[in-house]
Write a protein that holds these residues in place. Structure first.
Motif, PDB file in Angstrom:
ATOM      1  N   LYS A  41      55.248  61.122  50.306  1.00 53.63           N
ATOM      2  CA  LYS A  41      54.813  61.966  49.192  1.00 53.63           C
ATOM      3  C   LYS A  41      55.688  61.638  47.978  1.00 53.63           C
ATOM      4  N   PRO A  42      55.149  61.857  46.787  1.00 52.86           N
ATOM      5  CA  PRO A  42      55.905  61.514  45.566  1.00 52.86           C
ATOM      6  C   PRO A  42      57.295  62.127  45.498  1.00 52.86           C
ATOM      7  N   ASP A  43      57.439  63.393  45.865  1.00 53.35           N
ATOM      8  CA  ASP A  43      58.760  64.012  45.777  1.00 53.35           C
ATOM      9  C   ASP A  43      59.760  63.344  46.717  1.00 53.35           C
ATOM     10  N   MET A  44      59.286  62.895  47.871  1.00 50.51           N
ATOM     11  CA  MET A  44      60.156  62.197  48.816  1.00 50.51           C
ATOM     12  C   MET A  44      60.583  60.843  48.241  1.00 50.51           C
ATOM     13  N   VAL A  45      59.651  60.138  47.629  1.00 50.71           N
ATOM     14  CA  VAL A  45      59.956  58.832  47.027  1.00 50.71           C
ATOM     15  C   VAL A  45      61.028  58.994  45.949  1.00 50.71           C
ATOM     16  N   VAL A  46      60.889  59.991  45.118  1.00 50.56           N
ATOM     17  CA  VAL A  46      61.852  60.222  44.037  1.00 50.56           C
ATOM     18  C   VAL A  46      63.230  60.539  44.612  1.00 50.56           C
ATOM     19  N   ALA A  59      59.431  53.349  38.974  1.00 50.72           N
ATOM     20  CA  ALA A  59      59.006  52.059  39.518  1.00 50.72           C
ATOM     21  C   ALA A  59      58.607  52.202  40.981  1.00 50.72           C
ATOM     22  N   ALA A  60      59.329  53.018  41.725  1.00 51.86           N
ATOM     23  CA  ALA A  60      59.010  53.232  43.137  1.00 51.86           C
ATOM     24  C   ALA A  60      57.639  53.877  43.293  1.00 51.86           C
ATOM     25  N   LEU A  61      57.343  54.846  42.442  1.00 53.75           N
ATOM     26  CA  LEU A  61      56.029  55.502  42.499  1.00 53.75           C
ATOM     27  C   LEU A  61      54.906  54.506  42.219  1.00 53.75           C
ATOM     28  N   VAL A  62      55.155  53.586  41.297  1.00 54.03           N
ATOM     29  CA  VAL A  62      54.161  52.549  40.988  1.00 54.03           C
ATOM     30  C   VAL A  62      54.027  51.591  42.174  1.00 54.03           C
ATOM     31  N   GLU A  63      55.162  51.127  42.704  1.00 59.44           N
ATOM     32  CA  GLU A  63      55.135  50.183  43.826  1.00 59.44           C
ATOM     33  C   GLU A  63      54.358  50.721  45.022  1.00 59.44           C
ATOM     34  N   LEU A  64      54.493  52.016  45.259  1.00 66.93           N
ATOM     35  CA  LEU A  64      53.834  52.621  46.415  1.00 66.93           C
ATOM     36  C   LEU A  64      52.413  53.091  46.098  1.00 66.93           C
ATOM     37  N   GLY A  65      51.964  52.841  44.880  1.00 71.92           N
ATOM     38  CA  GLY A  65      50.592  53.189  44.517  1.00 71.92           C
ATOM     39  C   GLY A  65      50.366  54.672  44.294  1.00 71.92           C
ATOM     40  N   LEU A  66      51.438  55.415  44.060  1.00 72.97           N
ATOM     41  CA  LEU A  66      51.303  56.852  43.845  1.00 72.97           C
ATOM     42  C   LEU A  66      50.947  57.187  42.399  1.00 72.97           C
ATOM     43  N   ILE A  67      51.328  56.312  41.489  1.00 74.81           N
ATOM     44  CA  ILE A  67      50.889  56.389  40.095  1.00 74.81           C
ATOM     45  C   ILE A  67      50.587  54.964  39.642  1.00 74.81           C
ATOM     46  N   THR A  68      49.829  54.846  38.582  1.00 73.85           N
ATOM     47  CA  THR A  68      49.512  53.517  38.061  1.00 73.85           C
ATOM     48  C   THR A  68      50.585  53.078  37.070  1.00 73.85           C
ATOM     49  N   ALA A  69      50.617  51.791  36.806  1.00 72.93           N
ATOM     50  CA  ALA A  69      51.559  51.268  35.815  1.00 72.93           C
ATOM     51  C   ALA A  69      51.262  51.870  34.445  1.00 72.93           C
ATOM     52  N   GLU A  70      50.001  52.070  34.144  1.00 72.96           N
ATOM     53  CA  GLU A  70      49.610  52.691  32.871  1.00 72.96           C
ATOM     54  C   GLU A  70      50.154  54.116  32.774  1.00 72.96           C
ATOM     55  N   GLU A  71      50.065  54.862  33.852  1.00 70.53           N
ATOM     56  CA  GLU A  71      50.611  56.227  33.859  1.00 70.53           C
ATOM     57  C   GLU A  71      52.125  56.204  33.645  1.00 70.53           C
ATOM     58  N   ALA A  72      52.787  55.242  34.250  1.00 69.53           N
ATOM     59  CA  ALA A  72      54.234  55.127  34.089  1.00 69.53           C
ATOM     60  C   ALA A  72      54.597  54.813  32.636  1.00 69.53           C
ATOM     61  N   ARG A  73      53.813  53.941  32.008  1.00 71.12           N
ATOM     62  CA  ARG A  73      54.076  53.573  30.604  1.00 71.12           C
ATOM     63  C   ARG A  73      53.779  54.713  29.639  1.00 71.12           C
ATOM     64  N   SER A  74      52.897  55.610  30.016  1.00 70.71           N
ATOM     65  CA  SER A  74      52.501  56.681  29.099  1.00 70.71           C
ATOM     66  C   SER A  74      53.508  57.812  29.049  1.00 70.71           C
ATOM     67  N   ASN A  75      54.647  57.655  29.740  1.00 68.45           N
ATOM     68  CA  ASN A  75      55.685  58.690  29.759  1.00 68.45           C
ATOM     69  C   ASN A  75      55.170  60.010  30.274  1.00 68.45           C
TER      70      ASN A  75
END
Length: 141
Positions: A41-46, A59-75
Motif C-alpha cells: 500500500k502507498p503508506d507502507m511504501v513511503v 520515486a518509489a510510488l512511481v516505480e511500484l505503479g501506485l502513481i504515474t510519473a505525471e502525477e509525481a511531476r504535478s506536485n
C-alpha cells in the motif's frame, strides 16, 4: 517492478522482519502486503522509503505503479504560486505577523537578547520600523 523486487533493491535484500523494524511497521502487516496480489500500500511504501535513506518516497510510488510519473511531476495538485502572488493573497494580519517574525530574528541576531522578542506579535517598536520602511524604502534609519 513488483514489491519483492523493489524491497530487495532498496533494502539490500534485508529480511521482512528487519525491514519492518527499520520502517517501524508491524512485521505481519508488511509480510501480508508483500505476499498480496495487490502489493504494498502507498503508506507502507513511503514508510519503507523513508527508513532506507537511498529511496525517495515519490520515486518509489512511481516505480511500484501506485502513481504515474505525471502525477509525481504535478506536485500532487499543489498550486505553485510566485512570491508576488502569495503576498497578494496574504491578509494584512498574516503580513504583519511575518514582518514581526523577521524583525524578531533581526533583533536576536543583533544582540542575542531574547527578552525583546515579541512572540510573532508586532510590537510598537516593530510597527514604527515597518512604518518607517514604508515611508523610506531604502531602509535607512
Amino acid at each position: 517492478m513488483d514489491a519483492k523486487e523493489w524491497l530487495a533493491r532498496v533494502t539490500d535484500h534485508a529480511s521482512i522482519n528487519a525491514i519492518a523494524g527499520a520502517a517501524a511497521v508491524p512485521q505481519k502487516t508488511l509480510d501480508t502486503q508483500v505476499r498480496s496480489a495487490t502489493g504494498l500500500k502507498p503508506d507502507m511504501v513511503v514508510k519503507i522509503a523513508r527508513a532506507y535513506k537511498g529511496a525517495e518516497p515519490i520515486a518509489a510510488l512511481v516505480e511500484l505503479g501506485l502513481i504515474t510519473a505525471e502525477e509525481a511531476r504535478s506536485n500532487a495538485g499543489v498550486e505553485q504560486v510566485s512570491v508576488a502572488e502569495a503576498l497578494a493573497k496574504a491578509s494584512n494580519s498574516e503580513l504583519l505577523t511575518e514582518i514581526g517574525r523577521r524583525l524578531d530574528e533581526e533583533l536576536l541576531h543583533e544582540d542575542g537578547d531574547t527578552s525583546r522578542l515579541s512572540s510573532n506579535k508586532v510590537n510598537s517598536r516593530q510597527r514604527r520600523r515597518v512604518e518607517a520602511a514604508l515611508v523610506d524604502p531604502s531602509g535607512k534609519r
